[in-house]
Design a protein around this motif. Structure first.
Motif, short mmCIF file in Angstrom:
data_model
loop_
_atom_site.label_atom_id
_atom_site.label_comp_id
_atom_site.label_asym_id
_atom_site.label_seq_id
_atom_site.Cartn_x
_atom_site.Cartn_y
_atom_site.Cartn_z
N GLY A 139 0.81 -1.21 0.00
CA GLY A 139 0.00 0.00 0.00
C GLY A 139 0.85 1.27 0.00
N ARG A 195 -3.59 6.76 4.19
CA ARG A 195 -4.53 5.92 4.93
C ARG A 195 -5.48 6.73 5.80
NH1 ARG A 195 -2.73 0.42 4.80
NH2 ARG A 195 -0.81 0.28 3.60
N ALA A 217 -9.61 4.20 3.49
CA ALA A 217 -9.92 3.34 4.64
C ALA A 217 -11.12 2.45 4.33
CB ALA A 217 -10.18 4.19 5.87
N MET A 277 -10.14 -0.29 1.76
CA MET A 277 -9.30 -1.31 2.37
C MET A 277 -10.12 -2.24 3.27
SD MET A 277 -5.64 0.47 3.21
CE MET A 277 -4.43 0.65 1.89
#
Length: 461
Positions: free
Chosen positions: A284, A289, A295, A298
């Protein structure tokens, strides 16, 4: 009559002596062809501790394992071993098989040692699990018991050809090609005790375990999720051993990295002045993030991994319930190996896909082929990632109905991806990065497997 009985006794004594020398118990009352098949299995956790996470990894999504099945028919032993790793270095394969042959009586050419190819462990990470590889084989050998074996096949649609023409550029890129070649076969071998209790399942499927790769969390990906689901369903300490099929050009059918996450990552890098539109950084790397969209995506990747693992696991269970052939309690065991080589090349330019590469001649590339025969099933192993059509050609030409191909097996070739001959005309990232020249590998691999079948005997049990 006395003479015949004395000869039989002498032969049994000789077989028993060989068995002792090989490192396992002597035959108690029967010759090899009369002996009952035995099977034992083990699963060993190799998850690194939280304070020893290597490289870019920030945590653990799910545990990773070595899983092993050991088989014996009175005269021969074999091992089917899979580890949650990107690939298996040649040195580890060599040391494991040398030790297993010396201490457990399992010949090196009767070991199928396969990496699941999960992208959620560090590539090249090997020291941490080497001893545990042997531990799993040793424990499986210690658990040997009379068993019956059955084979079957199912289908699963969780994979898809991953090479497609980008409609915006007109060039090859990565995405789900629903019309591209793909093998949906799930091959299954079942091992049960004589009273029907599950011992182990060996299953083979062609899909790249890349779902959790950009989370930077340790994970077994789809193989880990599927094996865990099967084991939970079967209970009684059953072990489900995945083997990585011919998935060089096969991705999970739902793979977010080729869509929104890719575009977000390209934009993040572009904001820092770096163009990665024709590249793919590992894991990643480079993504923000703290971005709520990242988020969310993921988190959806985690959910998708569990979903696809369950779907593959359910198909294996379906085969176990209603798709197995009549079980057998006796089976021949034999193995053979060979090396084939093809002309090599070194790439001189860069770029992931869409453009023809520039190359110079290089040393020939060796590829190790292994073949293990268990009764009327053969497992062909290659130490590289091959395209689906190579495996499909072998299975079509094999004289053995139950023919399986396990890739990234018994070491790691320096070949890179190995496309089939026709695919070399496409400027996909696997083709442009391959270290073998076109026109050799497909036929060399298929004919090599066919030669190994002849070496181990072609008649059905």
């Amino acid at each position: 009559m006395t003479k015949i009985s004395s000869s039989v006794f002498a032969l049994r004594s000789a077989v028993a002596a060989i068995s002792i020398a090989a490192g396992f118990s002597p035959l108690s009352a029967s010759l090899a062809q009369e002996a009952v098949l035995k099977a034992g299995a083990s699963k060993v956790d190799i998850t690194p501790s939280g304070d020893k996470l290597p490289g870019i990894f920030t945590g653990i999504l799910d545990p990773i394992h070595v899983r092993a099945i050991v088989l014996e028919n009175g005269a021969q032993r074999a091992a089917l071993v899979t580890v949650d790793a990107g690939a298996i270095p040649n040195e580890i394969w060599q040391r494991l098989t040398t030790k297993a042959e010396a201490e457990l009586g399992i010949p090196a050419n009767q070991v199928i040692l396969t990496a699941t190819h999960t992208h959620s462990v560090p590539f090249g990470w090997s020291v941490g699990y080497e001893e545990q590889l042997y531990q799993a084989v040793e424990e499986a050998a210690a658990a040997l018991q009379p068993a019956k074996m059955a084979s079957g096949t199912g289908v699963s649609y969780i994979n898809v050809n991953r090479n497609i023409i980008d409609p915006a550029t007109g060039r090859w890129w990565e995405g789900p090609n629903y019309q591209g070649p793909s093998d949906k076969t799930v091959a299954v071998l079942s091992f049960q005790s004589l009273d029907g209790a599950p011992i182990a399942v060996y299953y083979n499927y062609a899909v790249h375990p890349v779902i959790t790769g950009n989370l930077d969390l340790i994970s077994g990906d789809i193989p880990g999720a599927a094996s865990g689901y099967i084991e939970e369903s079967l209970g009684e300490d059953a072990v489900a051993v995945f083997s990585y099929g011919a998935a060089g050009d096969q991705n999970p059918i739902f793979f977010q990295q080729t869509y929104d996450l890719r575009e977000i990552r390209i934009a993040d890098f572009a904001a820092r002045g770096e163009d990665i539109s024709n590249a793919m950084p590992p894991g990643g790397q480079g993504m923000d993030r703290s971005n709520p969209k990242v988020a969310m995506l993921m988190e959806q990747q985690k959910q998708m991994n569990a979903t696809l693992g369950q779907m593959l696991g359910e198909e294996v269970l379906h085969v176990l319930r209603s798709g197995l052939a009549r079980p057998v309690t006796q089976a021949s065991i034999s193995g053979a190996q060979m090396t084939v080589s093809c002309p090599g090349r070194n790439r001189l330019d860069k770029g992931r896909a869409g453009y023809a590469g520039v190359y110079e001649d290089a040393d020939s590339v060796p590829m190790k082929l292994s073949l293990l025969r268990i009764g009327d099933t053969v497992i062909g192993g290659i130490d590289a990632e091959i395209f689906t059509m190579i495996a499909q050609r072998f299975k079509a030409e094999s004289p053995i109905k139950n023919s399986i191909v396990a890739t990234l097996t018994n070491g790691m070739s320096r070949s890179g991806y190995i496309p089939n001959d026709a695919a070399f005309a496409q400027n996909t990232f696997e083709v442009v990065s391959s270290r073998v020249k076109p026109g050799c590998a497909e036929t060399a691999i298929v004919n090599g497997f066919l030669d190994l079948i002849e070496d181990t005997g072609t008649s059905a049990d």
